[in-house]
Design a protein around this motif. Structure first.
Motif, short mmCIF file in Angstrom:
data_model
loop_
_atom_site.label_atom_id
_atom_site.label_comp_id
_atom_site.label_asym_id
_atom_site.label_seq_id
_atom_site.Cartn_x
_atom_site.Cartn_y
_atom_site.Cartn_z
N ASP A 1 0.84 -1.20 0.00
CA ASP A 1 0.00 0.00 0.00
C ASP A 1 0.88 1.25 0.00
N VAL A 2 0.31 2.35 -0.45
CA VAL A 2 1.07 3.61 -0.52
C VAL A 2 1.10 4.24 0.86
N ARG A 3 2.28 4.67 1.29
CA ARG A 3 2.39 5.33 2.58
C ARG A 3 1.78 6.74 2.51
N GLY A 4 1.16 7.15 3.60
CA GLY A 4 0.48 8.45 3.62
C GLY A 4 1.38 9.62 3.30
N VAL A 5 2.64 9.55 3.70
CA VAL A 5 3.55 10.66 3.46
C VAL A 5 3.76 10.90 1.96
N SER A 6 3.53 9.87 1.15
CA SER A 6 3.67 10.05 -0.30
C SER A 6 2.60 11.01 -0.82
N PHE A 7 1.39 10.92 -0.27
CA PHE A 7 0.33 11.84 -0.69
C PHE A 7 0.59 13.25 -0.15
N SER B 1 -5.70 11.12 -7.69
CA SER B 1 -6.77 11.69 -6.85
C SER B 1 -6.24 12.75 -5.90
N TYR B 2 -5.01 12.60 -5.47
CA TYR B 2 -4.43 13.55 -4.51
C TYR B 2 -3.69 14.71 -5.18
N ASP C 1 -0.54 14.86 -11.79
CA ASP C 1 -1.07 14.95 -13.16
C ASP C 1 -0.76 13.68 -13.95
N ARG C 2 0.36 13.08 -13.67
CA ARG C 2 0.74 11.84 -14.32
C ARG C 2 1.36 10.90 -13.30
N VAL C 3 1.33 9.61 -13.61
CA VAL C 3 2.01 8.63 -12.77
C VAL C 3 2.87 7.75 -13.66
N ILE C 4 4.09 7.55 -13.25
CA ILE C 4 5.00 6.63 -13.94
C ILE C 4 5.16 5.39 -13.06
N ALA C 5 4.73 4.26 -13.58
CA ALA C 5 4.85 3.01 -12.84
C ALA C 5 6.07 2.25 -13.37
N THR D 1 -8.51 13.10 -13.26
CA THR D 1 -8.00 12.11 -14.20
C THR D 1 -6.56 12.45 -14.55
N GLY D 2 -5.83 11.44 -14.96
CA GLY D 2 -4.44 11.64 -15.35
C GLY D 2 -3.90 10.39 -16.01
N ALA D 3 -2.81 10.54 -16.70
CA ALA D 3 -2.24 9.41 -17.44
C ALA D 3 -1.36 8.56 -16.53
N VAL D 4 -1.40 7.27 -16.75
CA VAL D 4 -0.52 6.33 -16.06
C VAL D 4 0.34 5.64 -17.11
N LYS D 5 1.63 5.78 -16.98
CA LYS D 5 2.56 5.23 -17.97
C LYS D 5 3.43 4.19 -17.30
#
Length: 325
Positions: A15-21, A54-55, A58-62, A170-174
């Motif tokens: 899970d994502v740690r809260g400090v990341s948001f 959501s937080y 604009d984009r997320v790189i996985a 919304t945002g792009a996930v790459k």
């Protein structure tokens, strides 16, 4: 002019740690109308990308790779250097966690950047970004302005409030592939201690005990109070040194630095080393038999008395209030 900001997300136990948001929220301010790009690393992390959007990202790189399933310094460093080289951000942010403290100076050195660590606030003044960070064990604060090149900073958990989650964003996930070569460290297995409950470093309520708890069993009423409030149990170094509890609970200069909304200091005298780890809690309640204990000098509320009488009474009154309401 807006900036491009990369926020390095951190995943723990899937899970994502809260400090990341919280870092994403700081990134939105630093970007000042520019773009916030979150980066998540692991073996199969695409499903964890949406919350970053959501937080505020604009984009997320996985970045998916079997060698990124468990954190190692050289694997994460190699992967992030490839992402950063491709994106060329104006600023890089991540949490001031164990991983952040290990990874950020190495990345900064490789990138030839200065590092502002342990920031507790971010101010944007035109083109300038000011980071506030504690110094002298939290007795004072300084503001640092990065000059020249990209900004690299780590954010202390529980100090910068995450922006309200907006499910409509919304945002792009790459998804990208990285090449990891000549890794010097390979982790075969991580055996975690059997601890349950709320993560101490991200808890909003902490009930901490000191030598005043007298023994291991003395932590039981503290655990009951913490469980009832949805919080975590911490400890002073004195309690850890006396083998009343595990060092994983230690709060202070040589332990964890915490900033909960509510902090109970129970049977803790208030040595300066302990204050360095908890004095920035929003509300501090001290319970101690010694009316001259230094902890009362920083407490918002003080109760002089035997913790083994007061803590059960406090828990009982809390339960009564909930029943009446």
């Amino acid at each position: 002019m807006g900036k491009k900001v990369i926020v390095i997300g951190e995943i723990r136990n899937g899970d994502v740690r809260g400090v990341s948001f919280e870092a994403v929220s700081a990134g939105v301010d630093v970007a000042n109308g520019g773009e916030v790009v979150a980066v998540v690393l692991g073996e199969d992390v695409n499903s964890l990308a949406e919350p970053f959007i959501s937080y505020g990202a604009d984009r997320v790189i996985a970045v998916n790779h079997p060698e990124l399933k468990l954190y190692t310094t050289d694997a994460y460093q190699q992967a992030l250097l490839q992402v950063i080289d491709e994106e060329k951000p104006d600023a890089i942010l991540m949490g001031h966690t164990s991983i952040g403290k290990d990874l950020s100076p190495r990345l900064a050195m490789k990138l030839g950047l200065g590092l502002i660590s342990d920031a507790v606030a971010v101010e944007v003044m035109g083109e300038e970004v000011l980071f506030t960070r504690p110094i002298y064990s939290g007795k004072a604060f300084e503001k640092e302005k990065h000059v020249g090149g990209s900004v690299f900073a780590t954010i202390r958990p529980n100090n910068i409030e995450a922006k309200e989650r907006d499910e409509a964003r919304t945002g792009a996930v790459k998804t990208i592939e990285v090449v990891l070569k000549d890794l010097r460290t390979v982790i075969k297995e991580v055996v975690q201690k059997a601890t349950a409950g709320v993560d101490l470093s991200e808890a909003n309520v902490i009930v901490a005990g000191g030598r005043g708890v007298k023994n291991k069993d003395g932590f039981r009423p503290l655990q009951e109070l913490a469980d009832h409030l949805g919080g975590a149990v911490g400890a002073s170094r004195g309690a850890c040194d006396a083998d009343y509890c595990d060092y994983a609970l230690q709060i202070g200069q040589t332990g964890k630095v915490v900033t909960p909304d509510l902090y109970f200091a129970v049977g803790i005298s208030g040595a300066i080393q302990h204050l360095a780890g908890m004095s920035n809690a929003k509300t501090i309640v001290a319970i101690n038999k010694d009316p001259d204990a230094p902890i009362f000098e920083v407490a918002d509320y003080g109760i002089v008395g035997d913790l083994f009488e007061i803590v059960p009474l406090l828990l009982g009154e809390l339960k009564k209030v909930e029943v009446r309401s």
